[in-house]
Design an enzyme around this catalytic site. Structure first.
Site, PDB file in Angstrom:
ATOM      1  N   ASP A  31       0.855  -1.191   0.000  1.00 47.55           N
ATOM      2  CA  ASP A  31       0.000   0.000   0.000  1.00 47.55           C
ATOM      3  C   ASP A  31       0.895   1.247   0.000  1.00 47.55           C
ATOM      4  O   ASP A  31       1.905   1.292   0.703  1.00 47.55           O
ATOM      5  CB  ASP A  31      -0.895  -0.030   1.255  1.00 47.55           C
ATOM      6  CG  ASP A  31      -2.065   0.917   1.151  1.00 47.55           C
ATOM      7  OD1 ASP A  31      -3.208   0.441   1.154  1.00 47.55           O
ATOM      8  OD2 ASP A  31      -1.828   2.153   1.063  1.00 47.55           O
ATOM      9  N   VAL A  97     -11.132   2.587  -3.026  1.00 51.95           N
ATOM     10  CA  VAL A  97     -10.786   2.056  -4.360  1.00 51.95           C
ATOM     11  C   VAL A  97     -11.763   0.918  -4.644  1.00 51.95           C
ATOM     12  O   VAL A  97     -11.817  -0.069  -3.893  1.00 51.95           O
ATOM     13  CB  VAL A  97      -9.336   1.547  -4.411  1.00 51.95           C
ATOM     14  CG1 VAL A  97      -9.038   0.941  -5.778  1.00 51.95           C
ATOM     15  CG2 VAL A  97      -8.345   2.680  -4.112  1.00 51.95           C
ATOM     16  N   HIS A 101     -10.251  -5.637  -2.558  1.00 51.90           N
ATOM     17  CA  HIS A 101      -8.896  -5.852  -2.044  1.00 51.90           C
ATOM     18  C   HIS A 101      -8.939  -6.245  -0.583  1.00 51.90           C
ATOM     19  O   HIS A 101      -9.801  -5.807   0.177  1.00 51.90           O
ATOM     20  CB  HIS A 101      -8.021  -4.612  -2.238  1.00 51.90           C
ATOM     21  CG  HIS A 101      -8.639  -3.339  -1.756  1.00 51.90           C
ATOM     22  ND1 HIS A 101      -9.580  -2.643  -2.494  1.00 51.90           N
ATOM     23  CD2 HIS A 101      -8.482  -2.650  -0.599  1.00 51.90           C
ATOM     24  CE1 HIS A 101      -9.951  -1.568  -1.815  1.00 51.90           C
ATOM     25  NE2 HIS A 101      -9.313  -1.553  -0.660  1.00 51.90           N
TER      26      HIS A 101
HETATM   27  P1  5GP Z   1      -9.787   1.132   0.865  1.00 51.85           P
HETATM   28  O1  5GP Z   1      -9.932   2.390   1.656  1.00 51.85           O
HETATM   29  O2  5GP Z   1     -10.497   1.216  -0.477  1.00 51.85           O
HETATM   30  O3  5GP Z   1     -10.116  -0.113   1.623  1.00 51.85           O
HETATM   31  O4  5GP Z   1      -8.237   1.013   0.582  1.00 51.85           O
HETATM   32  C1  5GP Z   1      -7.606   1.475  -0.561  1.00 51.85           C
HETATM   33  C2  5GP Z   1      -6.130   1.429  -0.267  1.00 51.85           C
HETATM   34  O5  5GP Z   1      -5.437   1.540  -1.489  1.00 51.85           O
HETATM   35  C3  5GP Z   1      -5.648   2.567   0.625  1.00 51.85           C
HETATM   36  O6  5GP Z   1      -5.010   2.029   1.768  1.00 51.85           O
HETATM   37  C4  5GP Z   1      -4.695   3.349  -0.271  1.00 51.85           C
HETATM   38  O7  5GP Z   1      -3.570   3.839   0.446  1.00 51.85           O
HETATM   39  C5  5GP Z   1      -4.302   2.338  -1.309  1.00 51.85           C
HETATM   40  N1  5GP Z   1      -4.005   2.878  -2.613  1.00 51.85           N
HETATM   41  C6  5GP Z   1      -4.755   3.794  -3.301  1.00 51.85           C
HETATM   42  N2  5GP Z   1      -4.211   4.040  -4.499  1.00 51.85           N
HETATM   43  C7  5GP Z   1      -3.091   3.260  -4.569  1.00 51.85           C
HETATM   44  C8  5GP Z   1      -2.098   3.085  -5.591  1.00 51.85           C
HETATM   45  O8  5GP Z   1      -2.142   3.695  -6.657  1.00 51.85           O
HETATM   46  N3  5GP Z   1      -1.099   2.205  -5.317  1.00 51.85           N
HETATM   47  C9  5GP Z   1      -1.041   1.502  -4.148  1.00 51.85           C
HETATM   48  N4  5GP Z   1      -0.003   0.663  -3.993  1.00 51.85           N
HETATM   49  N5  5GP Z   1      -1.949   1.662  -3.162  1.00 51.85           N
HETATM   50  C10 5GP Z   1      -2.962   2.524  -3.378  1.00 51.85           C
END
Ligand code: 5GP
Ligand code: ZN
Length: 115
Positions: A31, A97, A101
């Site tokens: 992340d 996102v 995941h």
């Molecule tokens: P959510 O809040 O949707 O459960 O988690 C999305 C995660 O994706 C977040 O922890 C954020 O830091 C990570 N993230 C968002 N965009 C990117 C990216 O472009 N690359 C990577 N490696 N992580 C990302």
């Protein structure tokens, strides 16, 4: 593949990420905004928007994501200390996102109640 989806692009290696593991079903990468010393995302290579879109046919895929999480936890040497697996679903669930995941979060004990 959804053109605008960053995680689809990472799985296809059209966008950069620190990939730790990839096979024909899943990709695991670090992340970019870690909330703990180890913060890895495990995604299906195919675009599934969230748990809400999961199909009965995806059972094997979801099981595989957990097996890979266990394997990476061992590789990262957090398996004995402990770790969390989190799936945020929908805006109220903290999902930002919209490509399914699994967060693998570990390292020295975390203060964040939900990672
Ligand atoms: P959510 O809040 O949707 O459960 O988690 C999305 C995660 O994706 C977040 O922890 C954020 O830091 C990570 N993230 C968002 N965009 C990117 C990216 O472009 N690359 C990577 N490696 N992580 C990302
Ligand atoms: Zn996607």
């Amino acid at each position: 593949m959804v053109d605008s989806c960053i995680f689809c692009k990472i799985a296809k290696k059209e966008a950069g990420a620190a990939i730790l593991y990839q096979d024909d079903q899943v990709t695991a990468f670090r992340d970019t905004h870690p909330v703990a010393p180890t913060h890895i995302l495990i995604i299906p290579n195919k675009h599934i928007e969230s748990l809400n879109e999961l199909l009965d046919d995806d059972k094997t895929l979801i099981g595989h994501m957990f097996i890979i999480a266990r394997q990476i936890a061992a590789q990262e040497e957090i398996h004995e200390g402990g770790y969390r697996l989190i799936v945020n679903t929908g805006p109220d669930g903290g999902q930002t996102v919209f490509h399914l995941h699994l967060h693998l979060i570990g390292g020295p004990r975390m203060r964040h109640p939900l990672g």
